[in-house]
Design an enzyme around this catalytic site. Structure first.
Site, PDB file in Angstrom:
ATOM      1  N   ASP A 167       0.828  -1.205   0.000  1.00  0.00           N
ATOM      2  CA  ASP A 167       0.000   0.000   0.000  1.00  0.00           C
ATOM      3  C   ASP A 167       0.865   1.258   0.000  1.00  0.00           C
ATOM      4  OD1 ASP A 167      -2.822   0.209  -0.121  1.00  0.00           O
ATOM      5  OD2 ASP A 167      -3.041  -0.858   1.766  1.00  0.00           O
ATOM      6  N   GLU A 189      -5.262   7.170  -0.008  1.00  0.00           N
ATOM      7  CA  GLU A 189      -5.725   6.437   1.173  1.00  0.00           C
ATOM      8  C   GLU A 189      -4.716   6.470   2.310  1.00  0.00           C
ATOM      9  OE1 GLU A 189      -7.851   2.188   2.266  1.00  0.00           O
ATOM     10  OE2 GLU A 189      -6.521   2.286   0.539  1.00  0.00           O
ATOM     11  N   ASP A 247      -6.428   4.866  -4.792  1.00  0.00           N
ATOM     12  CA  ASP A 247      -6.425   3.741  -3.860  1.00  0.00           C
ATOM     13  C   ASP A 247      -5.301   2.825  -4.314  1.00  0.00           C
ATOM     14  OD1 ASP A 247      -6.849   1.725  -2.063  1.00  0.00           O
ATOM     15  OD2 ASP A 247      -9.028   1.683  -2.323  1.00  0.00           O
ATOM     16  N   ASP A 281      -6.871  -1.496  -3.602  1.00  0.00           N
ATOM     17  CA  ASP A 281      -8.273  -1.639  -3.226  1.00  0.00           C
ATOM     18  C   ASP A 281      -8.561  -3.127  -3.132  1.00  0.00           C
ATOM     19  OD1 ASP A 281     -10.907  -1.028  -2.678  1.00  0.00           O
ATOM     20  OD2 ASP A 281     -11.479  -0.996  -4.785  1.00  0.00           O
ATOM     21  N   THR A 284      -7.518  -5.105   0.011  1.00  0.00           N
ATOM     22  CA  THR A 284      -6.287  -5.599   0.623  1.00  0.00           C
ATOM     23  C   THR A 284      -6.396  -7.065   1.019  1.00  0.00           C
ATOM     24  OG1 THR A 284      -5.939  -3.382   1.498  1.00  0.00           O
ATOM     25  CG2 THR A 284      -4.586  -5.127   2.405  1.00  0.00           C
ATOM     26  N   SER A 317     -12.764  -5.523  -4.096  1.00  0.00           N
ATOM     27  CA  SER A 317     -12.202  -4.368  -4.793  1.00  0.00           C
ATOM     28  C   SER A 317     -13.022  -3.879  -5.986  1.00  0.00           C
ATOM     29  CB  SER A 317     -10.777  -4.673  -5.260  1.00  0.00           C
ATOM     30  OG  SER A 317     -10.760  -5.385  -6.487  1.00  0.00           O
ATOM     31  N   LYS A 367     -14.650  -5.551  -9.266  1.00  0.00           N
ATOM     32  CA  LYS A 367     -16.066  -5.819  -9.527  1.00  0.00           C
ATOM     33  C   LYS A 367     -16.587  -4.954 -10.657  1.00  0.00           C
ATOM     34  CE  LYS A 367     -17.463  -5.249  -5.231  1.00  0.00           C
ATOM     35  NZ  LYS A 367     -16.203  -5.324  -4.473  1.00  0.00           N
ATOM     36  N   ARG A 408     -24.180  -2.643  -3.549  1.00  0.00           N
ATOM     37  CA  ARG A 408     -23.484  -2.499  -2.273  1.00  0.00           C
ATOM     38  C   ARG A 408     -24.378  -1.694  -1.338  1.00  0.00           C
ATOM     39  NH1 ARG A 408     -17.744  -2.522  -0.842  1.00  0.00           N
ATOM     40  NH2 ARG A 408     -17.268  -1.045   0.834  1.00  0.00           N
ATOM     41  N   ASP A 418     -12.748   4.739  -3.598  1.00  0.00           N
ATOM     42  CA  ASP A 418     -13.270   3.384  -3.792  1.00  0.00           C
ATOM     43  C   ASP A 418     -14.230   3.282  -4.968  1.00  0.00           C
ATOM     44  OD1 ASP A 418     -11.925   2.096  -1.720  1.00  0.00           O
ATOM     45  OD2 ASP A 418     -13.407   2.711  -0.231  1.00  0.00           O
TER      46      ASP A 418
END
Length: 396
Positions: free
Chosen positions: A48, A71, A158, A161, A163, A278, A281, A297, A317
């Site tokens: 990261d 992030e 990110d 995304d 992790t 992440s 998708k 979501r 995100d």
């Protein structure tokens, strides 16, 4: 016709590709003790920090006046402990190993629509071809501390995304977007573990890069920098409701999966949900991977700001994924059908949930969500309990 933000696209592709090369290296060399724990209990790795150092170094040299909403920050790397010193040394080593590689040249070519792609490739003035050292890289990481806002140019980043997906060898993504006056104009998503060919889960050709430029469509190309001329246009497939599957989060803490199931049943979706970490998708959605046709979501409600269990979606995100959906023929909104607002700072604080689907399906999904949430609210009141799947102000 010239494509807008062509230089920004070129820089973003280079930055994401190099960051993905770094994350792949880190995954292959993971050692115990290189994982920290954030205050929100999500794992973070040395990848990261080093990926953010690489991307921010490139962006800050290519566009020195552009702020970045990232992030990570360097606080954990600057702490006066042996653990921080070891982590800092590893981050600097990895980031410099990627940045010191000489700029790559990509020959010009055309995609399937006869649009010229490629060209001059990377440039040394982007901070490439040299090592930067600890202080410069830590400062680069901290350039991601911008608060965001309604006006001006800014990048969202990110560095990894998903992790947990990264740590288990599953799906994760390196995500970068350019916003101008709170509107996403460019999105780039690198997916190192996503097959280049739709639904080719057993294939060896993994690593796909997705690019969206507002008003100019969405494209996919190999994550490997060897062949920019093989871009292909991406359009969301037309699927009947009963042929759809829902693309959902793996982590139950981030999504009300039981509510998702009720929504699916209400509109007649028969396929089992496809669960993936992440913004990969979003890539799977626009390609139709696994029969998926709806990204849903719905956060679990509870205490905290907004009645959303204390969790608010971060703009990094969803910024690049939202543009990818729109440019591939889809619609993205919150659970009430309202557009995602990227001008409120670092979060989508005024939005509740995220829904993405083809235009002809999206309205039906929103209607079903509202009906299910109303039912859930009524059931909770009937049972005399204060525990609800969703707060009542989610309803229109």
């Amino acid at each position: 016709m010239p494509v807008p933000f062509s230089l920004e696209q070129q820089v973003a592709i280079a930055a994401v590709r190099r960051a993905c090369a770094l994350t792949t290296t880190v995954f292959n060399k993971l050692v115990a003790g290189e994982t920290l724990v954030k205050g929100d209990k999500s794992p973070v790795t040395v990848a990261d920090f080093s990926a953010q150092a690489v991307i921010n170094t490139i962006l800050s040299h290519a566009f020195p006046d552009d702020p970045i909403i990232g992030e990570e920050d360097s606080a954990d790397l600057r702490a006066p402990t042996k653990e921080s010193e070891l982590l800092r040394s590893r981050v600097v080593e990895l980031a410099d190993e990627i940045l010191v590689q000489p700029p790559l040249f990509f020959p010009r070519g055309v995609d399937e629509d006869e649009v010229v792609v490629g060209g001059s490739g990377e440039r040394p003035e982007w901070g490439l071809g040299r090592r930067w050292g600890a202080e410069a890289l830590l400062k680069a990481i901290d350039r991601g501390n911008y608060a965001g806002g309604r006006l001006g140019r800014m990048w969202t980043l990110d560095p990894i995304d998903g992790t947990k997906g990264f740590l288990r060898g599953g799906q994760y993504a390196v995500c970068l977007a350019l916003l101008v006056d709170a509107r996403v104009e460019l999105g780039v998503i690198g997916c190192p573990n996503l097959p280049q060919i739709t639904n080719d889960s057993g294939g060896d050709n993994k690593g796909a890069l997705f690019i969206a430029v507002r008003g100019h469509g969405a494209r996919q190309l190999p994550l490997s920098p060897s062949a920019l001329s093989t871009q292909v246009r991406v359009n969301m497939p037309h699927l009947a409701l009963h042929d759809l599957s829902f693309l959902e989060s793996v982590e139950k803490a981030h999504a009300a999966l039981d509510t998702n199931a009720r929504v699916a049943a209400r509109i007649g979706v028969r396929g089992a949900p496809v669960r993936m970490d992440s913004q990969a998708k979003y890539a799977a959605l626009v390609r139709g991977d696994g029969g998926g046709g709806v990204y849903l979501r719905l956060p679990v409600a509870g205490g905290g700001k907004g009645g959303n269990g204390g969790y608010q979606e971060k703009i990094w995100d969803h910024a690049p994924g939202s543009l990818l959906v729109e440019e591939a023929g889809g619609v993205i909104s919150d659970s009430r059908g309202r557009p995602l607002d990227f001008g409120l700072g670092r979060t989508l604080g005024e939005n509740f949930g995220v829904v993405a689907a083809r235009k002809e399906v999206h309205a039906q999904v929103i209607e079903a969500i509202q009906a299910v949430l109303a039912e859930t609210e009524g059931e909770a009141e009937g049972e005399g309990t204060a525990v609800r799947t969703v707060p009542n102000f989610w309803l229109r």
